[in-house]
Design a protein around this motif. Structure first.
Motif, PDB file in Angstrom:
ATOM      1  N   LEU A  59      93.328  19.796  48.346  1.00 34.59           N
ATOM      2  CA  LEU A  59      93.445  21.250  48.177  1.00 34.59           C
ATOM      3  C   LEU A  59      92.964  21.749  46.823  1.00 34.59           C
ATOM      4  CD1 LEU A  59      96.845  21.891  49.934  1.00 34.59           C
ATOM      5  CD2 LEU A  59      94.646  22.884  50.568  1.00 34.59           C
ATOM      6  N   ARG A  60      92.622  20.859  45.949  1.00 35.30           N
ATOM      7  CA  ARG A  60      92.099  21.295  44.654  1.00 35.30           C
ATOM      8  C   ARG A  60      90.703  21.893  44.871  1.00 35.30           C
ATOM      9  NH1 ARG A  60      92.606  16.543  40.653  1.00 35.30           N
ATOM     10  NH2 ARG A  60      92.022  18.165  39.187  1.00 35.30           N
ATOM     11  N   PRO A  61      90.345  22.909  44.085  1.00 34.67           N
ATOM     12  CA  PRO A  61      89.025  23.539  44.261  1.00 34.67           C
ATOM     13  C   PRO A  61      87.886  22.512  44.210  1.00 34.67           C
ATOM     14  CG  PRO A  61      90.372  24.825  42.776  1.00 34.67           C
ATOM     15  CD  PRO A  61      91.128  23.542  43.039  1.00 34.67           C
ATOM     16  N   TYR A  62      86.922  22.705  45.077  1.00 36.58           N
ATOM     17  CA  TYR A  62      85.687  21.914  45.166  1.00 36.58           C
ATOM     18  C   TYR A  62      85.909  20.478  45.639  1.00 36.58           C
ATOM     19  CZ  TYR A  62      84.389  25.849  42.225  1.00 36.58           C
ATOM     20  OH  TYR A  62      84.224  27.115  41.722  1.00 36.58           O
ATOM     21  N   ARG A  63      87.081  20.144  46.148  1.00 31.71           N
ATOM     22  CA  ARG A  63      87.364  18.770  46.589  1.00 31.71           C
ATOM     23  C   ARG A  63      87.108  18.554  48.064  1.00 31.71           C
ATOM     24  NH1 ARG A  63      90.242  15.355  42.917  1.00 31.71           N
ATOM     25  NH2 ARG A  63      89.687  16.228  40.891  1.00 31.71           N
ATOM     26  N   SER A  64      87.142  19.619  48.857  1.00 34.98           N
ATOM     27  CA  SER A  64      87.046  19.463  50.309  1.00 34.98           C
ATOM     28  C   SER A  64      86.126  20.500  50.908  1.00 34.98           C
ATOM     29  CB  SER A  64      88.430  19.605  50.951  1.00 34.98           C
ATOM     30  OG  SER A  64      89.315  18.643  50.455  1.00 34.98           O
ATOM     31  N   SER A  65      85.604  20.167  52.072  1.00 37.04           N
ATOM     32  CA  SER A  65      84.831  21.122  52.858  1.00 37.04           C
ATOM     33  C   SER A  65      85.791  21.864  53.788  1.00 37.04           C
ATOM     34  CB  SER A  65      83.790  20.376  53.699  1.00 37.04           C
ATOM     35  OG  SER A  65      84.443  19.576  54.666  1.00 37.04           O
ATOM     36  N   THR A  66      85.303  22.925  54.402  1.00 39.93           N
ATOM     37  CA  THR A  66      86.112  23.653  55.376  1.00 39.93           C
ATOM     38  C   THR A  66      86.552  22.715  56.489  1.00 39.93           C
ATOM     39  OG1 THR A  66      84.944  25.716  54.938  1.00 39.93           O
ATOM     40  CG2 THR A  66      86.113  25.572  57.024  1.00 39.93           C
ATOM     41  N   GLU A  67      85.635  21.908  56.984  1.00 40.62           N
ATOM     42  CA  GLU A  67      85.939  20.994  58.078  1.00 40.62           C
ATOM     43  C   GLU A  67      87.039  20.015  57.699  1.00 40.62           C
ATOM     44  OE1 GLU A  67      82.777  21.505  56.834  1.00 40.62           O
ATOM     45  OE2 GLU A  67      82.141  22.881  58.422  1.00 40.62           O
ATOM     46  N   GLU A  68      86.989  19.495  56.475  1.00 45.59           N
ATOM     47  CA  GLU A  68      88.018  18.552  56.032  1.00 45.59           C
ATOM     48  C   GLU A  68      89.388  19.225  55.946  1.00 45.59           C
ATOM     49  OE1 GLU A  68      85.355  15.487  53.340  1.00 45.59           O
ATOM     50  OE2 GLU A  68      85.881  17.449  52.504  1.00 45.59           O
ATOM     51  N   ARG A  74      86.684  29.496  51.110  1.00 49.24           N
ATOM     52  CA  ARG A  74      85.355  29.898  51.589  1.00 49.24           C
ATOM     53  C   ARG A  74      84.964  31.231  50.964  1.00 49.24           C
ATOM     54  NH1 ARG A  74      83.121  33.379  54.422  1.00 49.24           N
ATOM     55  NH2 ARG A  74      85.024  34.300  55.227  1.00 49.24           N
ATOM     56  N   GLN A  75      85.870  32.198  50.985  1.00 52.87           N
ATOM     57  CA  GLN A  75      85.598  33.523  50.437  1.00 52.87           C
ATOM     58  C   GLN A  75      85.313  33.476  48.939  1.00 52.87           C
ATOM     59  OE1 GLN A  75      89.016  35.890  51.462  1.00 52.87           O
ATOM     60  NE2 GLN A  75      88.541  35.875  53.648  1.00 52.87           N
ATOM     61  N   ARG A  76      85.965  32.586  48.239  1.00 54.35           N
ATOM     62  CA  ARG A  76      85.831  32.508  46.768  1.00 54.35           C
ATOM     63  C   ARG A  76      84.857  31.425  46.320  1.00 54.35           C
ATOM     64  NH1 ARG A  76      92.143  33.462  45.021  1.00 54.35           N
ATOM     65  NH2 ARG A  76      92.283  35.523  45.952  1.00 54.35           N
ATOM     66  N   ASP A  77      84.166  30.823  47.273  1.00 51.64           N
ATOM     67  CA  ASP A  77      83.178  29.781  46.985  1.00 51.64           C
ATOM     68  C   ASP A  77      83.802  28.620  46.197  1.00 51.64           C
ATOM     69  OD1 ASP A  77      80.630  28.699  47.264  1.00 51.64           O
ATOM     70  OD2 ASP A  77      79.974  29.503  45.329  1.00 51.64           O
ATOM     71  N   LYS A  78      84.930  28.123  46.691  1.00 53.23           N
ATOM     72  CA  LYS A  78      85.655  27.027  46.036  1.00 53.23           C
ATOM     73  C   LYS A  78      85.626  25.736  46.857  1.00 53.23           C
ATOM     74  CE  LYS A  78      87.323  29.488  42.589  1.00 53.23           C
ATOM     75  NZ  LYS A  78      86.997  29.243  41.203  1.00 53.23           N
ATOM     76  N   LEU A  79      84.792  25.725  47.901  1.00 55.02           N
ATOM     77  CA  LEU A  79      84.684  24.526  48.727  1.00 55.02           C
ATOM     78  C   LEU A  79      83.677  23.545  48.133  1.00 55.02           C
ATOM     79  CD1 LEU A  79      84.663  26.369  52.125  1.00 55.02           C
ATOM     80  CD2 LEU A  79      86.483  24.858  51.306  1.00 55.02           C
ATOM     81  N   ARG A  80      83.830  22.277  48.491  1.00 55.75           N
ATOM     82  CA  ARG A  80      82.897  21.263  48.024  1.00 55.75           C
ATOM     83  C   ARG A  80      81.519  21.542  48.596  1.00 55.75           C
ATOM     84  NH1 ARG A  80      84.556  16.388  50.285  1.00 55.75           N
ATOM     85  NH2 ARG A  80      82.839  16.535  51.740  1.00 55.75           N
ATOM     86  N   LYS A  81      80.529  21.494  47.767  1.00 56.47           N
ATOM     87  CA  LYS A  81      79.151  21.718  48.213  1.00 56.47           C
ATOM     88  C   LYS A  81      78.670  20.506  48.996  1.00 56.47           C
ATOM     89  CE  LYS A  81      78.862  25.475  45.747  1.00 56.47           C
ATOM     90  NZ  LYS A  81      79.512  26.615  46.312  1.00 56.47           N
ATOM     91  N   LYS A  82      77.923  20.767  50.034  1.00 55.75           N
ATOM     92  CA  LYS A  82      77.346  19.686  50.828  1.00 55.75           C
ATOM     93  C   LYS A  82      76.297  18.980  49.996  1.00 55.75           C
ATOM     94  CE  LYS A  82      78.365  21.742  55.215  1.00 55.75           C
ATOM     95  NZ  LYS A  82      77.974  22.014  56.545  1.00 55.75           N
ATOM     96  N   GLU A  83      76.352  17.655  50.084  1.00 57.90           N
ATOM     97  CA  GLU A  83      75.373  16.868  49.329  1.00 57.90           C
ATOM     98  C   GLU A  83      74.040  16.875  50.057  1.00 57.90           C
ATOM     99  OE1 GLU A  83      77.052  13.035  48.556  1.00 57.90           O
ATOM    100  OE2 GLU A  83      78.893  13.911  47.760  1.00 57.90           O
ATOM    101  N   ALA A  84      72.984  16.979  49.295  1.00 51.58           N
ATOM    102  CA  ALA A  84      71.638  17.041  49.897  1.00 51.58           C
ATOM    103  C   ALA A  84      71.087  15.677  50.173  1.00 51.58           C
ATOM    104  CB  ALA A  84      70.696  17.774  48.949  1.00 51.58           C
TER     105      ALA A  84
END
Length: 143
Positions: A95-104, A133-143
């Motif tokens: 639940l920490r910012p940028y640690r998880s994706s929406t799916e997770e 999602r609204q605050r852009d705090k999800l983990r970014k998908k790796e390219a």
């Protein structure tokens, strides 16, 4: 144990007013939690934890006193009792910012709801996923 459907403010504090209704998660009555029983090895660490039922009693009292946020927190705490401590720590980290994706996060919510019947906490996780999602705090998908 005889259970009462609803506790009232008159039942507070529970340990003083109705100790016969309080049991530990292991089923020991509150009256068995004594220093003598601890020293004799009859009471262990699992015996001094609060039970989901006791937290529900406290939530009922809080509601009657118009303390609805406290009641919700007590019920959420009651749900967490069934979840292993190690899993709670994993969820906390997720639940920490940028640690998880929406799916997770949604998968965690489904796990809580389906495996532990933690519906209040599952809703909290789903709400967190949307806020992140609204605050852009999800983990970014790796390219």
């Amino acid at each position: 144990m005889t259970t009462k459907t609803t506790m009232t403010a008159a039942d507070y504090p529970l340990a003083t007013r109705c100790p016969e209704r309080i049991q530990t998660p292991t089923g020991k009555p509150l009256t068995d939690i004594t220093l003598e029983n601890v020293l004799a090895g009859k009471v262990g660490p699992q015996d001094v934890r609060i039970s989901r039922e006791t937290l529900e009693y406290q939530a009922q009292i809080a509601e009657q006193m118009q303390r609805h946020a406290i009641a919700r927190n007590l019920r959420r705490a009651g749900e967490l009792i069934a979840i292993p401590d190690s899993r709670i720590l994993e969820i906390y980290n997720a639940l920490r910012p940028y640690r998880s994706s929406t799916e997770e996060l949604l998968a965690i919510a489904d796990e809580l709801e389906n495996q532990y019947q933690a519906t209040i906490t599952a809703a909290f996780i789903r709400e967190s996923a949307e806020v992140y999602r609204q605050r852009d705090k999800l983990r970014k998908k790796e390219a």
